[in-house]
Design a protein around this motif. Sequence first.
Motif, PDB file in Angstrom:
ATOM      1  N   SER A  25      -6.020  23.821 -13.498  1.00 40.14           N
ATOM      2  CA  SER A  25      -5.675  22.446 -13.134  1.00 40.14           C
ATOM      3  C   SER A  25      -4.952  22.439 -11.794  1.00 40.14           C
ATOM      4  O   SER A  25      -4.416  23.476 -11.351  1.00 40.14           O
ATOM      5  CB  SER A  25      -4.798  21.802 -14.216  1.00 40.14           C
ATOM      6  N   TRP A  26      -4.951  21.247 -11.169  1.00 42.77           N
ATOM      7  CA  TRP A  26      -4.280  21.088  -9.866  1.00 42.77           C
ATOM      8  C   TRP A  26      -3.798  19.640  -9.754  1.00 42.77           C
ATOM      9  O   TRP A  26      -4.515  18.711 -10.094  1.00 42.77           O
ATOM     10  CB  TRP A  26      -5.243  21.408  -8.729  1.00 42.77           C
ATOM     11  N   THR A  27      -2.559  19.460  -9.261  1.00 44.45           N
ATOM     12  CA  THR A  27      -1.985  18.133  -9.091  1.00 44.45           C
ATOM     13  C   THR A  27      -1.839  17.822  -7.604  1.00 44.45           C
ATOM     14  O   THR A  27      -1.304  18.641  -6.844  1.00 44.45           O
ATOM     15  CB  THR A  27      -0.615  18.027  -9.772  1.00 44.45           C
ATOM     16  N   THR A  28      -2.361  16.660  -7.206  1.00 43.57           N
ATOM     17  CA  THR A  28      -2.294  16.211  -5.811  1.00 43.57           C
ATOM     18  C   THR A  28      -1.415  14.969  -5.732  1.00 43.57           C
ATOM     19  O   THR A  28      -1.505  14.078  -6.577  1.00 43.57           O
ATOM     20  CB  THR A  28      -3.704  15.878  -5.288  1.00 43.57           C
ATOM     21  N   TYR A  29      -0.573  14.906  -4.684  1.00 43.11           N
ATOM     22  CA  TYR A  29       0.309  13.761  -4.462  1.00 43.11           C
ATOM     23  C   TYR A  29      -0.076  13.066  -3.154  1.00 43.11           C
ATOM     24  O   TYR A  29      -0.445  13.722  -2.168  1.00 43.11           O
ATOM     25  CB  TYR A  29       1.770  14.201  -4.384  1.00 43.11           C
ATOM     26  N   SER A  30       0.011  11.752  -3.171  1.00 42.19           N
ATOM     27  CA  SER A  30      -0.269  10.961  -1.965  1.00 42.19           C
ATOM     28  C   SER A  30       0.755   9.842  -1.864  1.00 42.19           C
ATOM     29  O   SER A  30       1.017   9.138  -2.848  1.00 42.19           O
ATOM     30  CB  SER A  30      -1.688  10.376  -2.031  1.00 42.19           C
ATOM     31  N   ARG A  31       1.336   9.637  -0.682  1.00 39.60           N
ATOM     32  CA  ARG A  31       2.343   8.597  -0.469  1.00 39.60           C
ATOM     33  C   ARG A  31       1.791   7.570   0.514  1.00 39.60           C
ATOM     34  O   ARG A  31       1.112   7.912   1.490  1.00 39.60           O
ATOM     35  CB  ARG A  31       3.646   9.202   0.066  1.00 39.60           C
ATOM     36  N   PHE A  32       2.085   6.294   0.298  1.00 41.66           N
ATOM     37  CA  PHE A  32       1.562   5.232   1.153  1.00 41.66           C
ATOM     38  C   PHE A  32       2.438   3.993   1.047  1.00 41.66           C
ATOM     39  O   PHE A  32       3.274   3.860   0.141  1.00 41.66           O
ATOM     40  CB  PHE A  32       0.107   4.898   0.771  1.00 41.66           C
ATOM     41  N   ARG A  33       2.227   3.064   1.999  1.00 39.26           N
ATOM     42  CA  ARG A  33       2.925   1.778   2.039  1.00 39.26           C
ATOM     43  C   ARG A  33       1.921   0.692   1.661  1.00 39.26           C
ATOM     44  O   ARG A  33       0.898   0.533   2.339  1.00 39.26           O
ATOM     45  CB  ARG A  33       3.503   1.510   3.421  1.00 39.26           C
ATOM     46  N   LEU A  34       2.206  -0.041   0.632  1.00 37.15           N
ATOM     47  CA  LEU A  34       1.257  -1.037   0.128  1.00 37.15           C
ATOM     48  C   LEU A  34       0.977  -2.125   1.160  1.00 37.15           C
ATOM     49  O   LEU A  34      -0.170  -2.546   1.320  1.00 37.15           O
ATOM     50  CB  LEU A  34       1.792  -1.667  -1.157  1.00 37.15           C
ATOM     51  N   HIS A  35       2.009  -2.598   1.878  1.00 34.60           N
ATOM     52  CA  HIS A  35       1.791  -3.716   2.801  1.00 34.60           C
ATOM     53  C   HIS A  35       0.911  -3.313   3.981  1.00 34.60           C
ATOM     54  O   HIS A  35       0.253  -4.155   4.595  1.00 34.60           O
ATOM     55  CB  HIS A  35       3.135  -4.273   3.289  1.00 34.60           C
ATOM     56  N   GLU A  36       0.871  -2.004   4.319  1.00 38.64           N
ATOM     57  CA  GLU A  36      -0.016  -1.551   5.393  1.00 38.64           C
ATOM     58  C   GLU A  36      -1.455  -1.379   4.914  1.00 38.64           C
ATOM     59  O   GLU A  36      -2.393  -1.437   5.721  1.00 38.64           O
ATOM     60  CB  GLU A  36       0.504  -0.230   5.967  1.00 38.64           C
ATOM     61  N   LEU A  37      -1.628  -1.150   3.615  1.00 44.61           N
ATOM     62  CA  LEU A  37      -2.978  -0.978   3.064  1.00 44.61           C
ATOM     63  C   LEU A  37      -3.597  -2.298   2.613  1.00 44.61           C
ATOM     64  O   LEU A  37      -4.779  -2.332   2.262  1.00 44.61           O
ATOM     65  CB  LEU A  37      -2.940  -0.014   1.880  1.00 44.61           C
ATOM     66  N   LEU A  38      -2.810  -3.378   2.613  1.00 43.96           N
ATOM     67  CA  LEU A  38      -3.326  -4.670   2.151  1.00 43.96           C
ATOM     68  C   LEU A  38      -4.479  -5.116   3.048  1.00 43.96           C
ATOM     69  O   LEU A  38      -4.318  -5.341   4.246  1.00 43.96           O
ATOM     70  CB  LEU A  38      -2.204  -5.710   2.173  1.00 43.96           C
ATOM     71  N   LYS A  39      -5.656  -5.221   2.464  1.00 45.71           N
ATOM     72  CA  LYS A  39      -6.868  -5.575   3.209  1.00 45.71           C
ATOM     73  C   LYS A  39      -7.745  -6.444   2.310  1.00 45.71           C
ATOM     74  O   LYS A  39      -8.375  -5.938   1.386  1.00 45.71           O
ATOM     75  CB  LYS A  39      -7.630  -4.315   3.633  1.00 45.71           C
ATOM     76  N   PRO A  40      -7.799  -7.749   2.564  1.00 48.61           N
ATOM     77  CA  PRO A  40      -8.618  -8.624   1.704  1.00 48.61           C
ATOM     78  C   PRO A  40     -10.099  -8.263   1.788  1.00 48.61           C
ATOM     79  O   PRO A  40     -10.556  -7.639   2.749  1.00 48.61           O
ATOM     80  CB  PRO A  40      -8.358 -10.021   2.272  1.00 48.61           C
ATOM     81  N   ASN A  41     -10.825  -8.663   0.788  1.00 47.28           N
ATOM     82  CA  ASN A  41     -12.284  -8.603   0.864  1.00 47.28           C
ATOM     83  C   ASN A  41     -12.768  -9.699   1.802  1.00 47.28           C
ATOM     84  O   ASN A  41     -12.052 -10.671   2.064  1.00 47.28           O
ATOM     85  CB  ASN A  41     -12.896  -8.769  -0.524  1.00 47.28           C
ATOM     86  N   PRO A  42     -13.985  -9.603   2.347  1.00 51.58           N
ATOM     87  CA  PRO A  42     -14.471 -10.632   3.282  1.00 51.58           C
ATOM     88  C   PRO A  42     -14.567 -12.004   2.621  1.00 51.58           C
ATOM     89  O   PRO A  42     -14.777 -12.108   1.402  1.00 51.58           O
ATOM     90  CB  PRO A  42     -15.863 -10.122   3.678  1.00 51.58           C
ATOM     91  N   PRO A  43     -14.401 -13.080   3.412  1.00 50.05           N
ATOM     92  CA  PRO A  43     -14.607 -14.434   2.873  1.00 50.05           C
ATOM     93  C   PRO A  43     -16.013 -14.577   2.294  1.00 50.05           C
ATOM     94  O   PRO A  43     -16.924 -13.803   2.610  1.00 50.05           O
ATOM     95  CB  PRO A  43     -14.405 -15.333   4.096  1.00 50.05           C
ATOM     96  N   GLU A  44     -16.186 -15.583   1.457  1.00 56.55           N
ATOM     97  CA  GLU A  44     -17.465 -15.780   0.776  1.00 56.55           C
ATOM     98  C   GLU A  44     -18.007 -17.174   1.065  1.00 56.55           C
ATOM     99  O   GLU A  44     -17.310 -18.050   1.570  1.00 56.55           O
ATOM    100  CB  GLU A  44     -17.277 -15.578  -0.734  1.00 56.55           C
ATOM    101  N   SER A  45     -19.294 -17.351   0.733  1.00 57.33           N
ATOM    102  CA  SER A  45     -19.974 -18.650   0.842  1.00 57.33           C
ATOM    103  C   SER A  45     -19.842 -19.249   2.246  1.00 57.33           C
ATOM    104  O   SER A  45     -19.489 -20.418   2.415  1.00 57.33           O
ATOM    105  CB  SER A  45     -19.416 -19.631  -0.200  1.00 57.33           C
ATOM    106  N   VAL A  46     -20.120 -18.447   3.264  1.00 60.10           N
ATOM    107  CA  VAL A  46     -20.053 -18.935   4.648  1.00 60.10           C
ATOM    108  C   VAL A  46     -21.256 -19.833   4.938  1.00 60.10           C
ATOM    109  O   VAL A  46     -22.408 -19.440   4.706  1.00 60.10           O
ATOM    110  CB  VAL A  46     -20.012 -17.763   5.642  1.00 60.10           C
TER     111      VAL A  46
END
Length: 398
Positions: A191-212
């Motif tokens: 087995s192997w354990t991997t750790y990852s650290r990040f900032r949620l507000h920098e990763l916030l990325k909406p999906n594209p708008p719809e029904s254009v």
Amino acid sequence: MPGLLSSPVCLTFIWFLSWSLHPSCSWIQADEVPEVQYEPLESNVTLACGESQIRIPVVWHLNNSSVLPWHKVTSDGRLVLLNVDQSAQGDYSCYDGSGLLLHSVSLRLGYPPGELEISCQVPNHTHVRCSWMESVKTFLPAKYSAFIWGNVKDRKLCVVDVSNNHCDVDHLAFWQTIHTLEITETNALGSWTTYSRFRLHELLKPNPPESVVVVEEEESPKKLVVSWANPTSWPLHHSFPLLFQIRYRPNGSKYWSEIYSEDHGAVIFDALAGHLHQVQVRARDEVNPGSQWSEWTPTVLVKPWEAPSTPEPTEEECEFPDDFTFSTKPETSTAKSHSSKHEDEGNLGLVILLVLFSVFILTTVLSLIFVVWMRQRRQEHATKQELTSMVKMKSMPI
């Protein structure tokens, strides 16, 4: 005699005799389902012919074939495979000298887990999805467990989807600056354990708008009206407004024009009349300037409004119908007389123009002749004065 062979006593004796001749039969029944043995690739692998301690000559087969990879068989019937690769993977069986199956084992080869490559997506303020890829291809089935936290005391389970190699978690604390993801991969070799650290507000990325939707506006050859809807993954709440960017260009152009909107619609006022246009929209969290823009929506093609053109009459439309007859009414004659009058006036104007032009030419010629004549008179007068002066000088006494 046949009755004696079929008696219970004789049958029991025959069974006991066969059991005595083949002592390994006592554990063959337990091994009807082949066991699975996992081993690392590029290593030496040893396969035992069951658990019997009795040393008897055995023969090994791979996938019911006598062809084996590079190997050797020990004196106690064990099969040793040297520096195995993927070709050595398969089902192995060992047999005694009479061809009786003694044991079978399924060999699976691979590597223990290693570091994972992790990436996380935050499509809104309430949901996080993290995906991963193996940096080491293990070739073996694996299990995963994942946890995420901003504070160690607030440790949350990230629900794993093994088939798609991602996990999901809801309602994380956005106000906590840094979050940590822990993913543990486990297979038969380790087995192997991997750790990852990040900032949620920098990763916030909406999906594209719809029904254009992009439509023209009647009587406006340079105007286009654009409308769209929020992505369904974005919460419909006033606390999470979106900022939208619209870009457009004439089809075939390299350069985009851009406008911004906080609503779900915008008007383009400077479209190129008569040309097909490309229009796209994307979105970003309006409150959080450090967040990311969504991907662009698919391109919408539309042309601004154009005035309908009046078709020129064809020769067939100009032909008179068969039942058309010329009328001898006064208005027809009047129309003809007006036409003749206009033609006469045009001819008269042309004659006057020619006359004026002729007078201009004649006047110019006469003026030139007069100028030449005057210059000649002056020259003659100057010559006479010179002669008179010479005569006077000769008649004077010396």
